[in-house]
Design a protein around this motif. Structure first.
Motif, PDB file in Angstrom:
ATOM      1  N   LEU A 170       0.818  -1.208   0.000  1.00  0.00           N
ATOM      2  CA  LEU A 170       0.000   0.000   0.000  1.00  0.00           C
ATOM      3  C   LEU A 170       0.855   1.263   0.000  1.00  0.00           C
ATOM      4  CD1 LEU A 170      -3.131   0.161   0.048  1.00  0.00           C
ATOM      5  CD2 LEU A 170      -2.933   0.897   2.425  1.00  0.00           C
ATOM      6  N   PHE A 171       2.127   1.106   0.316  1.00  0.00           N
ATOM      7  CA  PHE A 171       3.060   2.231   0.294  1.00  0.00           C
ATOM      8  C   PHE A 171       3.124   2.862  -1.083  1.00  0.00           C
ATOM      9  CE2 PHE A 171       7.200   4.334   0.525  1.00  0.00           C
ATOM     10  CZ  PHE A 171       7.212   4.824   1.816  1.00  0.00           C
ATOM     11  N   ILE A 172       2.762   2.107  -2.093  1.00  0.00           N
ATOM     12  CA  ILE A 172       2.846   2.613  -3.467  1.00  0.00           C
ATOM     13  C   ILE A 172       1.883   3.780  -3.689  1.00  0.00           C
ATOM     14  CG2 ILE A 172       1.089   1.145  -4.563  1.00  0.00           C
ATOM     15  CD1 ILE A 172       3.184   0.682  -6.818  1.00  0.00           C
ATOM     16  N   TYR A 173       0.825   3.873  -2.865  1.00  0.00           N
ATOM     17  CA  TYR A 173      -0.097   5.003  -2.992  1.00  0.00           C
ATOM     18  C   TYR A 173       0.588   6.312  -2.609  1.00  0.00           C
ATOM     19  CZ  TYR A 173      -4.174   2.056  -3.855  1.00  0.00           C
ATOM     20  OH  TYR A 173      -5.078   1.181  -4.414  1.00  0.00           O
ATOM     21  N   LEU A 174       1.434   6.277  -1.610  1.00  0.00           N
ATOM     22  CA  LEU A 174       2.204   7.466  -1.249  1.00  0.00           C
ATOM     23  C   LEU A 174       3.200   7.816  -2.342  1.00  0.00           C
ATOM     24  CD1 LEU A 174       3.081   9.669   0.746  1.00  0.00           C
ATOM     25  CD2 LEU A 174       4.617   7.987   1.797  1.00  0.00           C
ATOM     26  N   LEU A 175       3.875   6.793  -2.872  1.00  0.00           N
ATOM     27  CA  LEU A 175       4.840   7.030  -3.946  1.00  0.00           C
ATOM     28  C   LEU A 175       4.152   7.582  -5.194  1.00  0.00           C
ATOM     29  CD1 LEU A 175       7.104   3.847  -3.602  1.00  0.00           C
ATOM     30  CD2 LEU A 175       7.489   6.157  -2.682  1.00  0.00           C
ATOM     31  N   ALA A 176       2.959   7.079  -5.480  1.00  0.00           N
ATOM     32  CA  ALA A 176       2.204   7.579  -6.636  1.00  0.00           C
ATOM     33  C   ALA A 176       1.817   9.038  -6.432  1.00  0.00           C
ATOM     34  CB  ALA A 176       0.955   6.724  -6.849  1.00  0.00           C
ATOM     35  N   SER A 177       1.441   9.396  -5.207  1.00  0.00           N
ATOM     36  CA  SER A 177       1.077  10.781  -4.904  1.00  0.00           C
ATOM     37  C   SER A 177       2.273  11.707  -5.078  1.00  0.00           C
ATOM     38  CB  SER A 177       0.549  10.868  -3.468  1.00  0.00           C
ATOM     39  OG  SER A 177      -0.572  10.020  -3.295  1.00  0.00           O
ATOM     40  N   ILE A 178       3.427  11.255  -4.624  1.00  0.00           N
ATOM     41  CA  ILE A 178       4.654  12.045  -4.785  1.00  0.00           C
ATOM     42  C   ILE A 178       5.003  12.196  -6.260  1.00  0.00           C
ATOM     43  CG2 ILE A 178       7.158  11.955  -4.434  1.00  0.00           C
ATOM     44  CD1 ILE A 178       6.596  10.802  -1.654  1.00  0.00           C
ATOM     45  N   PHE A 179       4.801  11.125  -7.025  1.00  0.00           N
ATOM     46  CA  PHE A 179       5.096  11.174  -8.461  1.00  0.00           C
ATOM     47  C   PHE A 179       4.163  12.154  -9.178  1.00  0.00           C
ATOM     48  CE2 PHE A 179       4.611   9.424 -12.822  1.00  0.00           C
ATOM     49  CZ  PHE A 179       5.931   9.628 -13.239  1.00  0.00           C
ATOM     50  N   ILE A 180       2.899  12.172  -8.771  1.00  0.00           N
ATOM     51  CA  ILE A 180       1.940  13.121  -9.361  1.00  0.00           C
ATOM     52  C   ILE A 180       2.392  14.554  -9.086  1.00  0.00           C
ATOM     53  CG2 ILE A 180      -0.413  14.040  -9.182  1.00  0.00           C
ATOM     54  CD1 ILE A 180      -1.327  11.125  -8.716  1.00  0.00           C
ATOM     55  N   TYR A 181       2.810  14.809  -7.848  1.00  0.00           N
ATOM     56  CA  TYR A 181       3.311  16.148  -7.522  1.00  0.00           C
ATOM     57  C   TYR A 181       4.558  16.462  -8.348  1.00  0.00           C
ATOM     58  CZ  TYR A 181       5.635  19.962  -5.160  1.00  0.00           C
ATOM     59  OH  TYR A 181       6.271  21.156  -4.903  1.00  0.00           O
ATOM     60  N   PHE A 182       5.431  15.490  -8.497  1.00  0.00           N
ATOM     61  CA  PHE A 182       6.662  15.690  -9.269  1.00  0.00           C
ATOM     62  C   PHE A 182       6.344  16.101 -10.711  1.00  0.00           C
ATOM     63  CE2 PHE A 182       9.790  13.833 -12.205  1.00  0.00           C
ATOM     64  CZ  PHE A 182      10.936  14.521 -11.809  1.00  0.00           C
ATOM     65  N   LEU A 183       5.399  15.410 -11.327  1.00  0.00           N
ATOM     66  CA  LEU A 183       5.014  15.736 -12.697  1.00  0.00           C
ATOM     67  C   LEU A 183       4.410  17.140 -12.784  1.00  0.00           C
ATOM     68  CD1 LEU A 183       3.437  12.381 -13.972  1.00  0.00           C
ATOM     69  CD2 LEU A 183       5.701  13.326 -14.489  1.00  0.00           C
ATOM     70  N   LEU A 184       3.508  17.463 -11.841  1.00  0.00           N
ATOM     71  CA  LEU A 184       2.894  18.789 -11.843  1.00  0.00           C
ATOM     72  C   LEU A 184       3.939  19.885 -11.651  1.00  0.00           C
ATOM     73  CD1 LEU A 184      -0.310  18.098  -9.714  1.00  0.00           C
ATOM     74  CD2 LEU A 184      -0.167  18.397 -12.193  1.00  0.00           C
ATOM     75  N   ASN A 185       4.904  19.616 -10.794  1.00  0.00           N
ATOM     76  CA  ASN A 185       5.965  20.590 -10.542  1.00  0.00           C
ATOM     77  C   ASN A 185       6.847  20.785 -11.784  1.00  0.00           C
ATOM     78  OD1 ASN A 185       7.533  22.209  -8.439  1.00  0.00           O
ATOM     79  ND2 ASN A 185       9.127  20.831  -9.199  1.00  0.00           N
ATOM     80  N   CYS A 186       7.115  19.659 -12.476  1.00  0.00           N
ATOM     81  CA  CYS A 186       7.912  19.760 -13.710  1.00  0.00           C
ATOM     82  C   CYS A 186       7.195  20.578 -14.773  1.00  0.00           C
ATOM     83  CB  CYS A 186       8.218  18.359 -14.245  1.00  0.00           C
ATOM     84  SG  CYS A 186       9.412  17.436 -13.263  1.00  0.00           S
ATOM     85  N   ILE A 187       5.887  20.361 -14.879  1.00  0.00           N
ATOM     86  CA  ILE A 187       5.099  21.110 -15.860  1.00  0.00           C
ATOM     87  C   ILE A 187       5.079  22.601 -15.512  1.00  0.00           C
ATOM     88  CG2 ILE A 187       2.769  21.450 -16.777  1.00  0.00           C
ATOM     89  CD1 ILE A 187       2.356  18.408 -16.403  1.00  0.00           C
ATOM     90  N   LYS A 188       4.921  22.877 -14.218  1.00  0.00           N
ATOM     91  CA  LYS A 188       4.834  24.262 -13.771  1.00  0.00           C
ATOM     92  C   LYS A 188       6.152  25.003 -13.945  1.00  0.00           C
ATOM     93  CE  LYS A 188       3.706  27.060  -9.710  1.00  0.00           C
ATOM     94  NZ  LYS A 188       3.300  27.031  -8.279  1.00  0.00           N
ATOM     95  N   THR A 189       7.246  24.356 -13.571  1.00  0.00           N
ATOM     96  CA  THR A 189       8.563  25.023 -13.623  1.00  0.00           C
ATOM     97  C   THR A 189       9.268  24.836 -14.953  1.00  0.00           C
ATOM     98  OG1 THR A 189       9.683  23.065 -12.692  1.00  0.00           O
ATOM     99  CG2 THR A 189       8.848  24.721 -11.136  1.00  0.00           C
ATOM    100  N   LYS A 190       8.757  23.886 -15.762  1.00  0.00           N
ATOM    101  CA  LYS A 190       9.367  23.525 -17.043  1.00  0.00           C
ATOM    102  C   LYS A 190      10.812  23.049 -16.860  1.00  0.00           C
ATOM    103  CE  LYS A 190       6.417  26.643 -19.712  1.00  0.00           C
ATOM    104  NZ  LYS A 190       6.355  27.777 -20.679  1.00  0.00           N
ATOM    105  N   LYS A 191      11.041  22.429 -15.698  1.00  0.00           N
ATOM    106  CA  LYS A 191      12.342  21.838 -15.395  1.00  0.00           C
ATOM    107  C   LYS A 191      12.144  20.359 -15.064  1.00  0.00           C
ATOM    108  CE  LYS A 191      14.413  26.074 -13.507  1.00  0.00           C
ATOM    109  NZ  LYS A 191      15.028  26.684 -12.293  1.00  0.00           N
ATOM    110  N   TYR A 192      12.933  19.516 -15.683  1.00  0.00           N
ATOM    111  CA  TYR A 192      12.807  18.068 -15.476  1.00  0.00           C
ATOM    112  C   TYR A 192      14.045  17.562 -14.725  1.00  0.00           C
ATOM    113  CZ  TYR A 192       9.033  18.616 -18.778  1.00  0.00           C
ATOM    114  OH  TYR A 192       7.878  19.024 -19.387  1.00  0.00           O
ATOM    115  N   ILE A 193      13.785  17.041 -13.533  1.00  0.00           N
ATOM    116  CA  ILE A 193      14.874  16.591 -12.670  1.00  0.00           C
ATOM    117  C   ILE A 193      15.098  15.096 -12.911  1.00  0.00           C
ATOM    118  CG2 ILE A 193      15.727  16.467 -10.291  1.00  0.00           C
ATOM    119  CD1 ILE A 193      13.753  18.716  -9.610  1.00  0.00           C
ATOM    120  N   PHE A 194      16.083  14.768 -13.699  1.00  0.00           N
ATOM    121  CA  PHE A 194      16.302  13.377 -14.082  1.00  0.00           C
ATOM    122  C   PHE A 194      16.894  12.546 -12.944  1.00  0.00           C
ATOM    123  CE2 PHE A 194      16.188  15.674 -18.105  1.00  0.00           C
ATOM    124  CZ  PHE A 194      15.256  14.908 -18.807  1.00  0.00           C
ATOM    125  N   LYS A 195      17.402  13.203 -11.914  1.00  0.00           N
ATOM    126  CA  LYS A 195      17.914  12.454 -10.766  1.00  0.00           C
ATOM    127  C   LYS A 195      16.796  11.683 -10.059  1.00  0.00           C
ATOM    128  CE  LYS A 195      21.730  15.672  -9.900  1.00  0.00           C
ATOM    129  NZ  LYS A 195      22.302  16.683  -8.981  1.00  0.00           N
TER     130      LYS A 195
END
Length: 479
Positions: A170-195
């Motif tokens: 069930l921990f994957i739900y937290l990871l999925a939420s973080i990933f969603i935020y990561f994508l939204l942040n990348c779209i907003k800042t137009k910066k992609y953090i490949f690390k």
């Protein structure tokens, strides 16, 4: 009012109190360890990369404690509280990233005492408790990573993400939420953090042995998860037996009805609101009125919403789509940052002059929970924690020594009855659910005890039979 320079000391006192009280109270009131802890100990007697119900990490930690302390019940209550305390520490550390004033950091942790997931249920070390520190650490280091973009932070994030997954899927739900935020942040800042993707690769490397085990064992833990949600039309025992004999047809076992898609999500929402009643009450002592005005352009607000609300939405969507029953306890790690969220959003309405009232209510919950636990434990003698596991093990050991000369090395049966033997017997025998597929691992000189249905065992037992109701024990050893 607490002087600001004393706030860290108050936090440490709170942690110490919580640790001591919730270790001592169950240690003096319970005769036996709780079910989930005994299960983890049963699995840990034969360490592997997975077990029939869960990933391996909870079993690893209890076995580590057994290696150090042996069959000392208090040690497992202490283990559980250490996990809770570590989670609180990282909630505090994360809150310091959000607030400029430590008083808000303190409030965001203290308010968690109103959530019974973090007090009343914590004596039972299980996969839900096992997730707590990893949830807090993952959130903290993701926030550090996305703001500093340092390799060390991304590496730590990746390591603890994998450990959280190895605690419970069930921990994957937290990871999925973080990933969603990561994508939204990348779209907003137009910066992609490949690390970030390097951390994912590192996580996959760590969990790969478990994934290999999962494939080799016909995804048995996945079947267990579906069974617990009510999506399968046979018992878990039948599923396990069929998997051992390779006879399970997964698609033929799914059993859902249309009403489940409505009823189960509604029940899920109702239960979560019930859990939050004390939280809402204690928070209300800090404010007189509330106006919901959320600044979605604020990076902190968006992240707090992501880690608090998106996991619940994902779980709710799962229930709506599949009709699954969501167990209330499964949501244990998802409330850790709720205090930070509500305090950050409504900070302007918090009247610090009301702190005395808040502390009074907080202390009420702080004391009420262990007193209630102690009262229930002493008054109700029908619980699992009143099971005379140690006495039964002593009787079994005496009967064994009267009939056989070798040690008990293997116990076979369910995780509770056979697991209790594995934990309490001095020889620390390996627990097996069944001998099917395990014949090659049993040596001729190893003593074996079957624990199960007395009527069946009495008829087929090739050794010495004994019964301690409601369980029968078949002992096979060297005379």
């Amino acid at each position: 009012m607490i002087v600001k320079k004393n706030i860290p000391n108050v936090f440490i006192i709170f942690l110490a109190f919580h640790l001591v009280v919730w270790t001592v109270v169950p240690a003096i009131s319970n005769i036996n360890l709780p079910l989930d802890t005994i299960e983890a100990l049963a699995w840990g007697s034969d360490l592997d990369w997975g077990y029939n119900k869960h990933p391996p990490l909870s079993a690893f930690f209890v076995e580590l404690v057994y290696f150090i302390f042996g069959a000392q019940d208090w040690a497992y209550y202490l283990l559980s509280q250490i996990f809770v305390i570590i989670a609180f520490i990282y909630v505090w550390k994360f809150s310091e990233e959000i607030f400029n004033d430590k008083i808000y950091s303190l409030l965001s942790v203290l308010i968690l005492e109103s959530v019974y997931f973090y007090n009343f249920t914590t004596p039972e070390f299980n996969v839900n408790i096992c997730q707590l520190p990893f949830s807090a650490i993952v959130v903290y280091y993701f926030w550090k990573s996305i703001n500093t973009n340092r390799y060390i932070h991304w590496l730590i994030f990746g390591v603890f993400s994998s450990l959280g997954f190895l605690s419970k899927y069930l921990f994957i739900y937290l990871l999925a939420s973080i990933f969603i935020y990561f994508l939204l942040n990348c779209i907003k800042t137009k910066k992609y953090i490949f690390k970030y993707f390097i951390s994912i690769i590192f996580s996959l490397m760590i969990i790969s042995p478990h994934l290999k085990w999962l494939v080799e064992n016909d995804f048995i833990t996945i079947f267990y998860g579906f069974n617990r949600t009510g999506l399968l039309n046979e018992s878990f025992t039948e599923i396990t037996n069929n998997l051992i004999s390779n006879e399970t047809n997964f698609m033929g076992k799914i059993d859902i009805s249309f009403k489940d898609h409505i009823y189960n999500p509604v029940i899920f929402i109702f239960k979560q609101l019930s859990v939050l009643i004390p939280f809402i009450f204690i928070f209300s002592t800090l404010v007189k009125k509330l106006k919901i005005k959320i600044n979605f352009k604020d990076k902190k607000t968006l992240f707090l919403i992501s880690i608090n609300l998106i996991p619940f939405l994902l779980v709710l969507i799962t229930a709506l789509i599949t009709g699954a029953k969501i167990r209330t306890m499964w949501m244990t790690p998802f409330y850790l940052f709720l205090g930070i969220l509500v305090i950050y959003i409504f900070k302007r309405y918090i009247n610090l002059a009301n702190l005395k009232k808040f502390y009074f209510v907080f202390l009420f919950f702080l004391v009420l929970s262990p007193i209630t636990y102690l009262a229930i434990s002493l008054h109700d003698d029908t619980k699992r924690t009143d099971f005379p596991g140690k006495e039964i093990a002593r009787l079994v050991q005496n009967k064994w020594e009267n009939n056989f000369r070798n040690e008990i090395r293997i116990v076979i049966g369910d995780e509770w009855y056979a697991g209790n033997l594995s934990y309490h017997l001095s020889s620390r025998p390996t627990w097996l659910q069944s001998l099917k597929g395990n014949y090659v691992n049993v040596k001729a000189n190893e003593g074996v005890i079957y624990a199960g249905n007395p009527q069946i065992l009495k008829k087929i037992c090739p050794g010495v039979f004994g019964e301690i109701r409601p369980v029968g024990y078949c002992m096979i050893g060297q005379k």
